[in-house]
Design a protein around this motif. Sequence first.
Motif: not given
Length: 890
Positions: A63-66, A68-73
């Motif tokens: 997963s990736r995220s910035k 404060g953002e929800e993690r993206v699979p």
Amino acid sequence: MSTMLVSSSPGVFESATPMMRQYLEKKAQVPDAVLFFRLGDFYEMFYEDAIAASEVLGIALTSRSKAGEERVPMCGFPHHAARGYVAKMIAQGHKVAICDQVEVQGSGSKAMFTREITRVVTPGMVLDDEILEARADHFLAAVVPHASGFGLALLDASTGEFRAAQVSDRRILVEELGRAGPREVILPAKSGLLDAVRASCPSALAQELEDPTVFDPRRAEEGLRRQLGTAALEGFGLGGLPGATQAAGAALAYLSQTQRASSASHIDRIQVYYPEGHLVLDEATRSNLELTRTIQGGRTKGSLLGLLDRTATAMGGRTLARWIGYPLLDLREIGRRHDSVEELSTRGVLRGELSGTLREVGDLERLLGRLSLGAGTARDCRLMGSSLSRLPALRKLLADCRSELLADLGPALEGLDDLAADLDRALEEDLPATTREGGMFRKGWDAELDELLDLSASGKEFLARLEAREREQTGIGSLKVRYNRVFGYFLEITKANLHLVPAHYARKQTTVNSERFTTEELQGYEEKVLTAEERRIERESKLFEELRGRILERAAAIKAAAGAIAVGDALLSLARVAAELGYVRPEVDEGDVLEIVEGRHPVVERALSGGEAFVPNDVLLDRSRNQVVVITGPNMAGKSTVLRQTALIALLAQAGSFVPASRARVGLVDRIFCRVGASDDLARGQSTFMVEMVETAAILHGATARSLVVLDEIGRGTSTFDGLSIAWAVAEHLHDRVGARTLFATHYHELVELARERERVQNATIAVTEQEGRVIFLRKLVAGGASRSYGIEVARLAGIPSEVLARAREILQNLEKNELDPEGRAVFAGKGRGRKNPPANQLGLFEPPPRPQIPAEVAGILEKLRSLDPDGITPRDALAILAELKARAG
């Protein structure tokens, strides 16, 4: 929030990075496909695509995220491995959209690639050899309901094979879909056909398309005219066939949608065909006869095609498979094939020379398909050239042939020698995998490219001279000229020698153990070389497109040559089998006689091991005395083998092949129906008996007087009396109403009585003999009927325990003696197991019951009643007589 919602939420789009916004834009264009999104040297997937792909491909889900953002699979793989991963996704029924980096926008740190979806790969739109089965068609089917019935189109994008038909009812449509075996089927929304299509093509991706433009009749006709380069479609046979036209246009529209900007110039013709123009084989028959796949395991080896396919090319293999699936009804064309097989089967030297030459020919159809759709490489062009270079040798060999069909192939192989020579002259022997790597063209093909290549070659000499000169002038013996992709060219000097660096050296980079410098001379060279490298790649790409264009200009001639090669290869394969296995030329005519002398099952004969010889059999069917042959005999004696080999010999004869027999005469057959064996269909909620009855119903409704019907064990899936009644009625119907030539194998020995009641019914049985209490199967079909099934003997061979076999024999003896209890039930008690009742009379199955014995008292009453004249007696006398009869009855 679900992954699906995350990927489609407007808020997510607005807050996403530029790259992720680009991803979401592309994903919105292909919502039903898994998007392979190119990022540098990797293809990445996000959100729901990542979850699906990680499961199918077996790769790690991250997963990736910035902050404060929800993690993206997400998940990904190196771009060079894409072919294998696409193959896995397609094998699981997924669509894959390929999104590639097209060009760089901007400069410096703000530079970002423009990305476009270059191709959508679906199960029916595959071009990659890693996914395609070389010797099988790979069809997309388009189906459209129409006022006149149904339109059907079959398109193989990999070869350009394009067919269309218009059928009158759903049964024929389902049969044709089953026969073609498409990998993908598209239908208009709310077609009402989706369930039927999925049932007939269970391994295909069947879907209704919501886009109404795909099946739009006007667009279909315009698209066909544009693709085929014609002002009217009548010349292709589509006049008056609106359903076929609409389906064909839909197939082309879907091709355009998935392959994007490709021209598909290899699709330059369409063949309109009529199902009734070929011998019809329904799904059950194709399966029971194991024409292209075995029932157990679904393998080609062990099938009829597996035996016959000795082709040298994939094109020939596909053509031979097509001939087996679509046997002919045209006597002239059947004869032309037989003539060619006969000539080749008697000329062993010619067979060897043709086979050796054909083995050097690549798959011209699929090479042309890839190049036409923009997926081809320089390697494809090279193989195209080397394959075309073999055409003169093939022409020379065919020029010596006398049979009409073989002689007609030669002209189609002309006119391509110059293209073959140009391709050989243009391309290197060892070629890169892609067109962006360079190194494709030979020196001397293009002057501008030669200059750029010379500059690259001279650059190595320049660098060596520069390094030697700088070492001498500076006194730094370890000085080296190096290059990397980030910093370009530089002079590398160890820190111990920094005091010797000249003042005109400009520092470029500092490392742990050295310093890197450049000079005006080296910078000038770097600019010149790198520019030349870019120009060289651009020039080679342009030259490749020009070369590809020259090939596509000759697409029609290449397709004609490929077709001729395929036909010749298929004929050669049939001839090799005939010569090696002792097959004979059958006589095929308009009559109704099917006569086979010493016929053999082609596959079973080759499967025998240990020196066991196949026992040949004679079969005679006609519509005068031998229309229905009832075959009785024991289990495992070979009844079903005789049935299958008869059907296969008729099919082979009309496909243009020689047959395994001493002599064969085949009166033209319009349909073959084969119902042999038993199986259930749990997916459709059908028991073994229901499947049997459904297949039998299809035969009774579809067979004609021209058909060949082979039936085995009709009615065995239910109770004995029910099954026997059904079998008897089916045999009667085929004799009385249908008139089809029929082989009817059964365990119901009572069916031998049918020959006494119907003039065109004959009895036959598989001979057996008994020695020392053991049954020996002779495998020989002889006249007459059997009285036993020897099922207990078969049970012994299967390993049933001896005590069970002994008890079974005991019960069988009781049943055969009609030992019944007072209620008419069979007595299963043996010695010491209970009382034996005296045998009672049992009603015969097919004769009227015996007249009952009437007691004397009852007979007297009946006689008195018969003597009365109701009109000649008074009411008082009638009452008196009634009282008398009542007293006597009491």
